[in-house]
Design an enzyme around this catalytic site. Sequence first.
Site, PDB file in Angstrom:
ATOM      1  N   GLU A  75      13.340  15.550  -3.458  1.00  0.00           N
ATOM      2  CA  GLU A  75      11.979  16.073  -3.486  1.00  0.00           C
ATOM      3  C   GLU A  75      11.465  16.310  -4.902  1.00  0.00           C
ATOM      4  O   GLU A  75      10.263  16.178  -5.144  1.00  0.00           O
ATOM      5  CB  GLU A  75      11.920  17.404  -2.712  1.00  0.00           C
ATOM      6  CG  GLU A  75      12.249  17.287  -1.242  1.00  0.00           C
ATOM      7  CD  GLU A  75      11.219  16.480  -0.477  1.00  0.00           C
ATOM      8  OE1 GLU A  75      10.021  16.725  -0.658  1.00  0.00           O
ATOM      9  OE2 GLU A  75      11.618  15.595   0.291  1.00  0.00           O
ATOM     10  N   ASP A  93      -1.256  12.034  -1.026  1.00  0.00           N
ATOM     11  CA  ASP A  93      -0.671  11.455   0.187  1.00  0.00           C
ATOM     12  C   ASP A  93      -1.418  11.865   1.453  1.00  0.00           C
ATOM     13  O   ASP A  93      -0.933  11.661   2.561  1.00  0.00           O
ATOM     14  CB  ASP A  93       0.797  11.855   0.313  1.00  0.00           C
ATOM     15  CG  ASP A  93       0.985  13.351   0.476  1.00  0.00           C
ATOM     16  OD1 ASP A  93       0.007  14.091   0.259  1.00  0.00           O
ATOM     17  OD2 ASP A  93       2.109  13.779   0.820  1.00  0.00           O
ATOM     18  N   THR A  98       0.780  20.097  -2.303  1.00  0.00           N
ATOM     19  CA  THR A  98       2.186  20.222  -1.962  1.00  0.00           C
ATOM     20  C   THR A  98       2.805  21.203  -2.939  1.00  0.00           C
ATOM     21  O   THR A  98       2.560  21.106  -4.145  1.00  0.00           O
ATOM     22  CB  THR A  98       2.903  18.859  -2.060  1.00  0.00           C
ATOM     23  OG1 THR A  98       2.366  17.983  -1.080  1.00  0.00           O
ATOM     24  CG2 THR A  98       4.400  19.013  -1.845  1.00  0.00           C
TER      25      THR A  98
END
Length: 290
Positions: A75, A93, A98
């Site tokens: 990640e 995305d 995020t």
Amino acid sequence: MRQDVYVTRQPAATSGRPTATPATDHASAPTHPPARKDVSATRQPAAATRQPAAATGLDDPAKKEIAMQLVSSAENSSLNWKAQYAYIQDIGDGCGYTAGIIGFCSGTGDMLALVELYTQRKPGNVLATYLPALREVNGTDSHDGLDPDFAEDWAAAASDPAFKQAQNDERDRMYFNPAVGRGKADGLGTLGQFAYYDAIVMHGNGDDSTSFGSIRKRALARAKPPSQGGNEVTYLNAFLDARIWAMQQDEAHSDTSRVDTAQRVFLKEGNLNLDPLLDWKVYGDSYHTG
């Protein structure tokens, strides 16, 4: 108690994964799309009200630390997962911002659940004022009501031990504990429990065709788990095959090295207990722990 959350995954960006960078010992922005997941969860009673089960697998503290490092290598291109509490970025995305240690997203519901928990525990925190906006953008990639200061305020909140603990607790409630519980019920050892955890982190525990539950169903159609008298290695190979299929349905996850050159390597070595020393690769970068 928060409302139940269910979010339909938004289309991922089709530009492919950016080039990964080698692991470092400090916080770094992910060089590939972090986990995208559908969230469908009702908050469970506080952990203090329950007697924890004995740690016999991935929930053993030493093995859980390894799990955090393995996920962070994929990640965040770093083994230092504790440096990621302050991380926040829109990686384009389709899931909005995020952030944090497990890739909480403003568009998939788990970021909203996290900030709600943090605000329950610490009213008036720097992120509390964003709750209306987080509810509005849930299910979208919009920044409406979040910009221009949300990213800066997230980073500021990450210096608060209460926010770090909230991230830990939501990671466990939504992802880690369900994966370990299901893995143990299927008779899997530590590696199998980790394979479940990594799948839930990326794909979520919803009901779409590429969710963890669907991946497991595809595996069960090919092999029995140990709890049903099956061979553990055979079943895990079937599960990882199903996981790769699910990843290949999404351009943002089409690089399957976190399975091929990590989990599959441990399985071929017969390391079902995920014992160190461990050597693996993700997106071409090499890692070692233990």
